[in-house]
Design a protein around this motif. Structure first.
Motif, PDB file in Angstrom:
ATOM      1  N   VAL A 163      16.507   5.415  45.153  1.00 26.54           N
ATOM      2  CA  VAL A 163      17.259   4.502  46.023  1.00 26.54           C
ATOM      3  C   VAL A 163      17.955   5.322  47.105  1.00 26.54           C
ATOM      4  CG1 VAL A 163      18.838   2.547  46.103  1.00 26.54           C
ATOM      5  CG2 VAL A 163      17.654   3.073  43.969  1.00 26.54           C
ATOM      6  N   GLY A 165      19.570   6.293  50.739  1.00 23.91           N
ATOM      7  CA  GLY A 165      20.276   5.479  51.717  1.00 23.91           C
ATOM      8  C   GLY A 165      21.339   6.268  52.449  1.00 23.91           C
ATOM      9  N   SER A 166      22.034   5.586  53.336  1.00 19.82           N
ATOM     10  CA  SER A 166      23.077   6.230  54.131  1.00 19.82           C
ATOM     11  C   SER A 166      24.208   6.736  53.252  1.00 19.82           C
ATOM     12  CB  SER A 166      23.621   5.237  55.166  1.00 19.82           C
ATOM     13  OG  SER A 166      24.155   4.078  54.529  1.00 19.82           O
ATOM     14  N   TYR A 167      24.410   6.115  52.093  1.00 21.68           N
ATOM     15  CA  TYR A 167      25.515   6.469  51.198  1.00 21.68           C
ATOM     16  C   TYR A 167      25.309   7.831  50.531  1.00 21.68           C
ATOM     17  CZ  TYR A 167      22.549   5.330  47.198  1.00 21.68           C
ATOM     18  OH  TYR A 167      21.534   5.321  46.256  1.00 21.68           O
ATOM     19  N   TRP A 170      20.332   9.802  52.775  1.00 22.22           N
ATOM     20  CA  TRP A 170      18.904   9.483  52.830  1.00 22.22           C
ATOM     21  C   TRP A 170      18.068  10.535  52.112  1.00 22.22           C
ATOM     22  CZ3 TRP A 170      17.486   4.732  53.948  1.00 22.22           C
ATOM     23  CH2 TRP A 170      18.319   3.959  54.776  1.00 22.22           C
ATOM     24  N   ILE A 194      28.188   2.935  45.455  1.00 27.65           N
ATOM     25  CA  ILE A 194      27.950   2.981  46.900  1.00 27.65           C
ATOM     26  C   ILE A 194      29.309   3.160  47.552  1.00 27.65           C
ATOM     27  CG2 ILE A 194      26.946   1.816  48.884  1.00 27.65           C
ATOM     28  CD1 ILE A 194      24.943   2.463  46.636  1.00 27.65           C
ATOM     29  N   ALA A 199      26.589  -0.054  53.716  1.00 30.77           N
ATOM     30  CA  ALA A 199      25.578   0.992  53.515  1.00 30.77           C
ATOM     31  C   ALA A 199      24.171   0.405  53.639  1.00 30.77           C
ATOM     32  CB  ALA A 199      25.761   1.631  52.146  1.00 30.77           C
ATOM     33  N   GLU A 200      23.242   1.248  54.096  1.00 31.54           N
ATOM     34  CA  GLU A 200      21.838   0.859  54.204  1.00 31.54           C
ATOM     35  C   GLU A 200      21.020   1.707  53.232  1.00 31.54           C
ATOM     36  OE1 GLU A 200      20.480   1.024  58.214  1.00 31.54           O
ATOM     37  OE2 GLU A 200      22.128  -0.213  58.998  1.00 31.54           O
ATOM     38  N   HIS A 201      19.960   1.115  52.700  1.00 33.34           N
ATOM     39  CA  HIS A 201      19.140   1.864  51.740  1.00 33.34           C
ATOM     40  C   HIS A 201      17.724   1.317  51.730  1.00 33.34           C
ATOM     41  CE1 HIS A 201      18.493  -1.039  48.425  1.00 33.34           C
ATOM     42  NE2 HIS A 201      19.601  -1.600  48.893  1.00 33.34           N
ATOM     43  N   LYS A 202      16.852   2.026  51.006  1.00 35.58           N
ATOM     44  CA  LYS A 202      15.497   1.585  50.708  1.00 35.58           C
ATOM     45  C   LYS A 202      15.182   1.924  49.257  1.00 35.58           C
ATOM     46  CE  LYS A 202      12.993   1.582  55.097  1.00 35.58           C
ATOM     47  NZ  LYS A 202      11.729   2.013  55.747  1.00 35.58           N
ATOM     48  N   GLY A 214      11.295  -1.560  52.148  1.00 29.88           N
ATOM     49  CA  GLY A 214      12.518  -2.138  52.688  1.00 29.88           C
ATOM     50  C   GLY A 214      12.407  -3.647  52.597  1.00 29.88           C
ATOM     51  N   ASN A 228      15.560  -1.342  56.723  1.00 27.91           N
ATOM     52  CA  ASN A 228      16.613  -0.928  55.800  1.00 27.91           C
ATOM     53  C   ASN A 228      17.311  -2.155  55.210  1.00 27.91           C
ATOM     54  OD1 ASN A 228      15.993   1.667  56.552  1.00 27.91           O
ATOM     55  ND2 ASN A 228      17.761   1.901  57.906  1.00 27.91           N
TER      56      ASN A 228
END
Length: 347
Positions: A163, A165-167, A170, A194, A199-202, A214, A228
């Motif tokens: 997972v 993400g920006s948190y 990446w 998080i 926050a954004e994630h994939k 995504g 995302n």
């Protein structure tokens, strides 16, 4: 004149009938025929799995073709479950568009250990094949065969889904930000902290970006290389992903303990505290012996955990947890691994 009119009407009717019949010749009508029949292995196969043969082949499972009444591309899925369970908790061993699937011992062993079956003892397991040609048609399902398998007690290497993400920068190789498939069936579940709002994630079949998903359109459907996925406020999120159906969901969670053994009874939760360092939820609480507790999310019953076997391992919607004797307890909830656990430690 009347005769001519009757002749015209009958000619028109025959023309319409003939035209309709000609159109009907273009229609394909599915008439379900024979279900697949498992050819190999033979019923009664006995496999003693040990640490030394985990990488060996368990069996090549093969079958006769399913008959859907027309030429069709058929997807076959091979499933296994404990004998007598009517495949209520079936786990997929593999899938194929042809007529066989090869399975290794470790795959079967992980499934059996995850089900809590005893190591070093033979358990009857059933195997079946499901055939599907279209969402519009019923499946054709083979008769089951029974095999005897003795698993070995090992630490399970559960399938993981990254997972990134920006948190967490990446970082698709980060093993601390993964969720697990406890049943090795393509469904993944897990809890991650998080630490930022929005926050954004994939999701990725890591540890690389080669296969990632995504959600283009933010509709709960996963898309390969999609947009995302955006979360809400910072906190601990539950992530649920089904790779089989390409669906996902996320929920910000706060956990509490509830039950007639707690000061709030079954009406009011006692909130637990999350430790970012350990990933554990804890609370010190007075509990009454001879009564029960459970854990639930966000002061509601949409999501709760209990313990069906009183073995410290938890299940969603599981049974109430008994408290042996009255006293002050430190209660811990661990959602960091594939199997969720808890402890009630008397102070």
């Amino acid at each position: 004149m009347m005769l001519l009119k009757k002749y015209f009407i009958w000619s028109l009717a025959l023309s319409i009938f003939a035209f309709g019949c000609e159109d009907d010749r273009d229609l394909v009508v599915a008439q379900l025929g024979d279900a697949p029949v498992i050819i190999s292995p033979e019923a009664g196969l006995s496999v003693d799995i040990t640490e030394d043969n985990l990488s060996d082949e368990f069996a090549t499972i093969s079958w006769t073709p399913a008959d859907f009444g027309f030429a069709a591309a058929v997807n076959y899925k091979v499933e296994i479950d404990v004998a007598g369970n009517s495949f209520a908790e079936a786990v997929e061993l593999g899938s194929s568009m042809s007529d066989d699937v090869s399975v290794i011992n470790s795959k079967v062993n992980n499934i059996m250990v995850a089900k809590g079956l005893p190591g070093g003892e033979f358990t009857d397991m059933e195997i079946r094949v499901r055939a599907s040609a279209s969402d519009e048609l019923d499946e054709l399902i083979s008769a089951a065969i029974t095999v005897g398998v003795s698993p070995v007690a090992v630490e399970i290497d559960y399938p993981k889904l990254q997972v990134p993400g920006s948190y967490q920068g990446w970082d698709v190789e980060n093993e601390a930000t993964v969720i697990y498939s406890a049943n090795s069936d393509g469904t993944f579940d897990g809890y991650l902290y998080i630490g930022e709002d929005g926050a954004e994630h994939k999701f990725a079949d890591g540890p690389s970006w080669d296969v990632n998903w995504g959600d283009t359109g933010a509709d709960g459907t996963l898309d390969a290389d999609g947009d995302n996925i955006v979360l809400g406020n910072a906190g601990v999120y539950r992530f649920s992903v089904d790779i089989n159906t390409l669906t996902h969901s996320s929920l910000r969670t706060d956990w509490g303990i509830i039950g007639d053994a707690t000061p709030g009874g079954w009406d009011n939760d006692t909130d637990m505290t999350y430790d970012q360092g350990t990933g554990l939820w804890t609370v010190d609480i007075d509990l009454e012996g001879g009564k029960f507790v459970k854990f639930r999310v966000n002061d509601g019953w949409d999501l709760d955990l209990g313990d069906n076997d009183t073995d410290g391992k938890m299940e969603y919607g599981g049974a109430d947890i008994p408290v042996a004797e009255s006293g002050n307890y430190t209660v811990t909830l661990d959602l960091t691994n594939a199997i969720y656990t808890y402890t009630l430690t008397k102070n």
